[in-house]
Design an enzyme around this catalytic site. Sequence first.
Site, PDB file in Angstrom:
ATOM      1  N   TYR A   1       0.836  -1.204   0.000  1.00  0.00           N
ATOM      2  CA  TYR A   1       0.000   0.000   0.000  1.00  0.00           C
ATOM      3  C   TYR A   1       0.875   1.260   0.000  1.00  0.00           C
ATOM      4  O   TYR A   1       0.568   2.251  -0.666  1.00  0.00           O
ATOM      5  CB  TYR A   1      -0.896  -0.006   1.248  1.00  0.00           C
ATOM      6  CG  TYR A   1      -1.956   1.068   1.226  1.00  0.00           C
ATOM      7  CD1 TYR A   1      -3.236   0.802   0.746  1.00  0.00           C
ATOM      8  CD2 TYR A   1      -1.677   2.364   1.674  1.00  0.00           C
ATOM      9  CE1 TYR A   1      -4.200   1.795   0.709  1.00  0.00           C
ATOM     10  CE2 TYR A   1      -2.646   3.363   1.639  1.00  0.00           C
ATOM     11  CZ  TYR A   1      -3.907   3.067   1.155  1.00  0.00           C
ATOM     12  OH  TYR A   1      -4.862   4.046   1.123  1.00  0.00           O
TER      13      TYR A   1
ATOM     14  N   ALA B   1       0.621  14.399 -22.618  1.00  0.00           N
ATOM     15  CA  ALA B   1       0.079  13.093 -23.025  1.00  0.00           C
ATOM     16  C   ALA B   1       0.873  12.517 -24.200  1.00  0.00           C
ATOM     17  O   ALA B   1       1.183  11.328 -24.233  1.00  0.00           O
ATOM     18  CB  ALA B   1      -1.402  13.231 -23.392  1.00  0.00           C
TER      19      ALA B   1
ATOM     20  N   PHE C   1      -7.340  20.448 -23.680  1.00  0.00           N
ATOM     21  CA  PHE C   1      -8.118  19.242 -23.951  1.00  0.00           C
ATOM     22  C   PHE C   1      -9.401  19.313 -23.108  1.00  0.00           C
ATOM     23  O   PHE C   1      -9.432  19.986 -22.087  1.00  0.00           O
ATOM     24  CB  PHE C   1      -7.292  17.985 -23.608  1.00  0.00           C
ATOM     25  CG  PHE C   1      -8.055  16.724 -23.865  1.00  0.00           C
ATOM     26  CD1 PHE C   1      -8.357  16.348 -25.167  1.00  0.00           C
ATOM     27  CD2 PHE C   1      -8.519  15.931 -22.823  1.00  0.00           C
ATOM     28  CE1 PHE C   1      -9.103  15.197 -25.413  1.00  0.00           C
ATOM     29  CE2 PHE C   1      -9.259  14.777 -23.070  1.00  0.00           C
ATOM     30  CZ  PHE C   1      -9.545  14.414 -24.366  1.00  0.00           C
ATOM     31  N   ASP C   2     -10.469  18.601 -23.535  1.00  0.00           N
ATOM     32  CA  ASP C   2     -11.795  18.704 -22.869  1.00  0.00           C
ATOM     33  C   ASP C   2     -11.737  18.520 -21.349  1.00  0.00           C
ATOM     34  O   ASP C   2     -12.347  19.260 -20.607  1.00  0.00           O
ATOM     35  CB  ASP C   2     -12.826  17.658 -23.314  1.00  0.00           C
ATOM     36  CG  ASP C   2     -12.623  17.068 -24.668  1.00  0.00           C
ATOM     37  OD1 ASP C   2     -11.739  17.525 -25.403  1.00  0.00           O
ATOM     38  OD2 ASP C   2     -13.368  16.138 -24.989  1.00  0.00           O
TER      39      ASP C   2
ATOM     40  N   ASP D   1       1.010  19.735 -20.535  1.00  0.00           N
ATOM     41  CA  ASP D   1       0.094  18.610 -20.668  1.00  0.00           C
ATOM     42  C   ASP D   1       0.773  17.680 -21.673  1.00  0.00           C
ATOM     43  O   ASP D   1       0.700  17.868 -22.876  1.00  0.00           O
ATOM     44  CB  ASP D   1      -1.270  19.096 -21.172  1.00  0.00           C
ATOM     45  CG  ASP D   1      -2.241  17.942 -21.429  1.00  0.00           C
ATOM     46  OD1 ASP D   1      -1.786  16.781 -21.445  1.00  0.00           O
ATOM     47  OD2 ASP D   1      -3.435  18.199 -21.633  1.00  0.00           O
TER      48      ASP D   1
ATOM     49  N   HIS E   1     -21.676  14.387 -25.793  1.00  0.00           N
ATOM     50  CA  HIS E   1     -21.291  13.511 -26.899  1.00  0.00           C
ATOM     51  C   HIS E   1     -21.086  12.063 -26.481  1.00  0.00           C
ATOM     52  O   HIS E   1     -21.185  11.160 -27.301  1.00  0.00           O
ATOM     53  CB  HIS E   1     -20.039  14.047 -27.600  1.00  0.00           C
ATOM     54  CG  HIS E   1     -18.869  14.245 -26.688  1.00  0.00           C
ATOM     55  ND1 HIS E   1     -18.842  15.207 -25.713  1.00  0.00           N
ATOM     56  CD2 HIS E   1     -17.693  13.588 -26.597  1.00  0.00           C
ATOM     57  CE1 HIS E   1     -17.696  15.141 -25.061  1.00  0.00           C
ATOM     58  NE2 HIS E   1     -16.979  14.163 -25.583  1.00  0.00           N
TER      59      HIS E   1
ATOM     60  N   LYS F   1      -1.244   7.406 -23.263  1.00  0.00           N
ATOM     61  CA  LYS F   1      -0.764   7.708 -24.612  1.00  0.00           C
ATOM     62  C   LYS F   1       0.735   7.357 -24.665  1.00  0.00           C
ATOM     63  O   LYS F   1       1.081   6.194 -24.846  1.00  0.00           O
ATOM     64  CB  LYS F   1      -1.017   9.179 -24.969  1.00  0.00           C
ATOM     65  CG  LYS F   1      -2.486   9.498 -25.269  1.00  0.00           C
ATOM     66  CD  LYS F   1      -3.296   9.734 -24.037  1.00  0.00           C
ATOM     67  CE  LYS F   1      -4.643  10.334 -24.322  1.00  0.00           C
ATOM     68  NZ  LYS F   1      -5.443  10.453 -23.100  1.00  0.00           N
TER      69      LYS F   1
HETATM   70  O1  PLI Z   1      -7.994  10.352 -20.677  1.00  0.00           O
HETATM   71  P1  PLI Z   1      -7.082  10.788 -19.571  1.00  0.00           P
HETATM   72  O2  PLI Z   1      -7.827  11.194 -18.351  1.00  0.00           O
HETATM   73  O3  PLI Z   1      -6.007   9.809 -19.263  1.00  0.00           O
HETATM   74  O4  PLI Z   1      -6.275  12.081 -20.100  1.00  0.00           O
HETATM   75  C1  PLI Z   1      -6.891  13.285 -20.362  1.00  0.00           C
HETATM   76  C2  PLI Z   1      -6.165  14.015 -21.450  1.00  0.00           C
HETATM   77  C3  PLI Z   1      -5.405  15.101 -21.137  1.00  0.00           C
HETATM   78  N1  PLI Z   1      -4.726  15.787 -22.101  1.00  0.00           N
HETATM   79  C4  PLI Z   1      -4.754  15.419 -23.403  1.00  0.00           C
HETATM   80  C5  PLI Z   1      -3.989  16.217 -24.397  1.00  0.00           C
HETATM   81  C6  PLI Z   1      -5.512  14.333 -23.794  1.00  0.00           C
HETATM   82  O5  PLI Z   1      -5.524  13.980 -25.085  1.00  0.00           O
HETATM   83  C7  PLI Z   1      -6.264  13.589 -22.808  1.00  0.00           C
HETATM   84  C8  PLI Z   1      -7.082  12.501 -23.156  1.00  0.00           C
HETATM   85  N2  PLI Z   1      -7.359  12.215 -24.410  1.00  0.00           N
HETATM   86  C9  PLI Z   1      -8.241  11.334 -24.874  1.00  0.00           C
HETATM   87  C10 PLI Z   1      -9.078  10.468 -24.001  1.00  0.00           C
HETATM   88  C11 PLI Z   1      -8.395  11.235 -26.311  1.00  0.00           C
HETATM   89  O6  PLI Z   1      -9.178  10.404 -26.804  1.00  0.00           O
HETATM   90  O7  PLI Z   1      -7.727  12.005 -27.018  1.00  0.00           O
END
Ligand code: PLI
Length: 461
Positions: free
Chosen positions: A73, A219, A126-127, A217, A452, A260
Site C-alpha cells: 500500500y 500526453a 483538452f476537454d 500537458d 457527446h 498515450k
Molecule cells: O484520458 P485521460 O484522463 O487519461 O487524459 C486526459 C487528457 C489530457 N490531455 C490530453 C492532451 C488528452 O488527449 C487527454 C485525453 N485524451 C483522450 C481520451 C483522447 O481520446 O484524445
Amino acid sequence: MEKKYVAPPYRIKMVEPIKMTTKEERIEKLKNAGYNPFSLRSEDVYIDLLTDSGTGAMSQFQWGALMQGDEAYAGSRSFFRFEGVVKDITNYQYVIPAHQGRGAEQVVLPQLITKKGMYFFSNMHFDTTRAHVELAGGRAVDVVIDECFDTVNFHPFKGNFDIEKLEKEIIEKGPENIAGIIMTITNNSAGGQPVSMENLRTVKEIAVKYNIKTIIDGARYAENAFFIKEREEGYQNKSIKEIAHEMFSYADILLMSAKKDGLVNMGGIIAIKDDFDLYQKCRTYIVPMEGFPTYGGLAGRDLEALAVGLEEALDEDYLRHRIDQARYLGDKLIAGGVPIQYPVGGHAVFVDCKKICPHIPFNEFPAQAVCNEVYIEAGVRAVEVGSFLLGRNPDTLENLESQLEFMRLTIPRRTYTYAHLDVVADAVISVYNRRETLVGLDFEYEPPVLRHFTARLKPIK
Ligand code: PLI
C-alpha cells in the site's frame, strides 16, 4: 518516386481476433446505439479508431514487468522504479502517480487557482483539462496560432501558441489573475499538431516575465519531440530524451495521461520541477482523490509496466513507425480527394467534415454524420471532434459552433497494420464519394453535460 513508409519495428506474438459484420448488421447496431458510436459494443467494431488512449499494445517487456509488481500500500518498490524513470526523463524532483490524466488534473489544477475566476491559458485545452479548470472555479482560454484553423496549408507547428495574443491576454486580464499556462504537446484537439521548441521557450520567457507557472500537458510529449527532431533547425542530431529534457525545462509541472506516450492501458503522472510547497499540497490532496501518494490509483504492476512503457516510447524506431502510420493514412485520404488537417499530426488523421458536408449545418453535426457512415461502410469507429462535442453556451443554452468539424481517425499504438489502414482509407473515400447523400442529426436524448458520450441521435429525414 513512390513514398516509403517505415515497417513496424516489432513482430506479432499474440493476436486478438476482431469480428467482421455485414452492412445490414451495422445499420441495425448503429440505430440501436442512437447513432452515436460511443454506444456501440466494441465487439461490433472491426477497426476501432475512437481513441489512442489506453488502446495500444504492450510489449513483452511490459507484460514481463507486470509480474514484478510490488503491491504494498505504501512505499512500493514499483513506485520507486516508476519515479526513477520519470525523474530521468523530466529532470523534475517530485513525482506522484495518478490513475489517468484527468486524475492528475483534478489534483493539481485546483492548487493553482488561488481565487475564483482565475485564468488558464493554453494553446488548446483538452476537454477534461478545460472541465477541471472550470470545476475548480477557473476559466480556460485558448491562444493557438490562426494557422491551426487553416486545414489546407502546411505549417510545421500548428500547435504553437500565438505569442502576441498570449501576452496581450496576460496584460489585459492582469498577471495576478493568471493561474498558469498549459502547453498541450501535441495539440490534440486540432490534429495532434506539434509545438516547436522555440515556441515553448518563448512562452516560458513570457511566463517568467509575469511570474506565471507553466504546465506541460504531456500526453503525447514523445511524439512532439519526434516532430521537433524532424522539423526544427538544430535538433536533428539530438536524441528524443535530450529534446524531452529541453521541453520539460520550460515548464514547472508535468501533467500526463500515461495512456498515450506511457504505452499503458491505464495511468497518469504528476511531476513537479522543484516547488516543494506545491508538491506537499498535491501529496496531501491526492490521498482522498486517487490514493496514497506512492500508488495514486494504480496497482504496483501498473507502475512497473508504465516504467517500461515510458522508456520504450522514447525509441526513435518506434516513433518513426508510429508517425508514419498516421502519415500513410493521411496520404491515402489526400490521394482520394478527402480534405484533412494538413500536415498529419502524431496520433490521428483529422478529416475536415465542414468541407465534406457543407449542406449539413453545424447544429446538425456534419462530422458525426460522417463518422456514422464510415461505421456503416466498413465497421470502422471514429470520433467526432466538432460542434457535437463542443456543447452549448451555459448561459444562453444555444448550440456552440466549433471552428472546425473533424472526424478523428485515431490510431492506437502498435495495434493495427498498414492493411487495416487501407480498409479505413477505402471506407472514408467511399463515404466521401457519396457525400451529398449524407444527412444531419437531431437529438433524441441530450445529456446536460459532456453530451457527446451518451447522447442519442436520429437522422433528419
Ligand atoms: O484520458 P485521460 O484522463 O487519461 O487524459 C486526459 C487528457 C489530457 N490531455 C490530453 C492532451 C488528452 O488527449 C487527454 C485525453 N485524451 C483522450 C481520451 C483522447 O481520446 O484524445
